[in-house]
Design a protein around this motif. Structure first.
Motif, PDB file in Angstrom:
ATOM      1  N   TYR A 164     -53.864  33.883 -29.175  1.00 43.57           N
ATOM      2  CA  TYR A 164     -53.665  34.909 -30.114  1.00 43.57           C
ATOM      3  C   TYR A 164     -52.228  35.658 -29.782  1.00 43.57           C
ATOM      4  N   GLY A 165     -51.434  35.841 -30.583  1.00 40.49           N
ATOM      5  CA  GLY A 165     -49.920  36.289 -30.513  1.00 40.49           C
ATOM      6  C   GLY A 165     -49.243  35.572 -31.024  1.00 40.49           C
ATOM      7  N   ASP A 199     -44.332  40.515 -36.472  1.00 36.28           N
ATOM      8  CA  ASP A 199     -44.131  39.147 -35.885  1.00 36.28           C
ATOM      9  C   ASP A 199     -42.768  38.706 -36.554  1.00 36.28           C
ATOM     10  N   GLU A 250     -49.745  42.561 -38.617  1.00 39.25           N
ATOM     11  CA  GLU A 250     -49.411  42.305 -37.447  1.00 39.25           C
ATOM     12  C   GLU A 250     -48.313  40.790 -37.704  1.00 39.25           C
ATOM     13  N   ALA A 275     -47.384  32.447 -34.746  1.00 42.41           N
ATOM     14  CA  ALA A 275     -47.938  33.601 -34.446  1.00 42.41           C
ATOM     15  C   ALA A 275     -49.476  33.833 -34.959  1.00 42.41           C
ATOM     16  N   HIS A 292     -57.915  33.756 -38.925  1.00 43.07           N
ATOM     17  CA  HIS A 292     -56.680  34.371 -38.524  1.00 43.07           C
ATOM     18  C   HIS A 292     -55.409  33.833 -39.522  1.00 43.07           C
ATOM     19  N   GLU A 322     -57.440  39.271 -29.161  1.00 45.10           N
ATOM     20  CA  GLU A 322     -56.820  39.027 -28.025  1.00 45.10           C
ATOM     21  C   GLU A 322     -57.056  37.967 -27.135  1.00 45.10           C
ATOM     22  N   ARG A 363     -52.454  36.111 -35.801  1.00 44.91           N
ATOM     23  CA  ARG A 363     -53.095  37.241 -35.692  1.00 44.91           C
ATOM     24  C   ARG A 363     -54.237  37.432 -36.890  1.00 44.91           C
TER      25      ARG A 363
END
Length: 174
Positions: free
Chosen positions: A167-168, A51, A47, A40, A22, A156, A42
């Motif tokens: 994740y996120g 962010d 992505e 973040a 990631h 996710e 991702r």
């Protein structure tokens, strides 16, 4: 999520997967009057770019970038190990209509903030949100050198790393 015992624990619908690859965007301001500790996690640079754009859309994010000397870094992780890290400051340009461009040194020092009263006025107006419609932030992603990820990518329902980041996007100061 935190329980009464203190450390953050993963919820039932999220599984810890520190070995998945990631990218991690880290935007943080050390303790002081304003704190920020955004991470973040991702699977793609697209992505991550979105962010970062979200973090620098409001005037407070721009204020912190220009005057709080934050950590602004992109990390690449594979199989639980950080394989690369890039400071993003030198790739960011803040354009403020009527004030010109602000760029940043590798160490994060802003270049182009007007001296004297004009600089103080710019700082106050950005902090107050008066220039939101006059600010444009660009990141030259073509110049950012970070390796492509290999292996299984985080998704996710994953939590990654020793600090169990979901994740996120998460702000650890909130």
């Amino acid at each position: 999520m935190r329980d009464e015992r203190g450390p953050r624990v993963a919820s039932a619908n999220v599984r810890a997967m520190p070995s998945k690859s990631h990218y991690e965007l880290h935007f943080a301001v050390s303790p002081g009057a304003i704190r920020k500790d955004v991470h973040a996690v991702r699977a793609t640079l697209a992505e991550i770019a979105e962010d970062l754009k979200d973090q620098l859309t409001d005037s407070i994010g721009v204020y912190l970038l220009c005057w709080a000397r934050p950590t602004l870094a992109l990390h690449a992780h594979e199989k639980g190990e950080r394989i690369a890290s890039v400071r993003l400051h030198p790739f960011v340009t803040v354009s403020v209509e009527g004030f010109g461009d602000i760029t940043f040194t590798r160490g994060g020092k802003p270049v182009g903030i007007p001296a004297g009263d004009a600089g103080a006025q710019l700082r106050e107006r950005i902090f107050a949100g008066e220039l939101d419609d006059s600010i444009r932030v660009t990141v030259d992603w073509d110049r950012v050198e970070i390796p492509a990820l290999s292996g299984e990518l985080a998704g996710e329902d994953d939590v990654v790393g020793e600090t169990e980041l979901p994740y996120g996007v998460i702000d650890l100061e909130e």
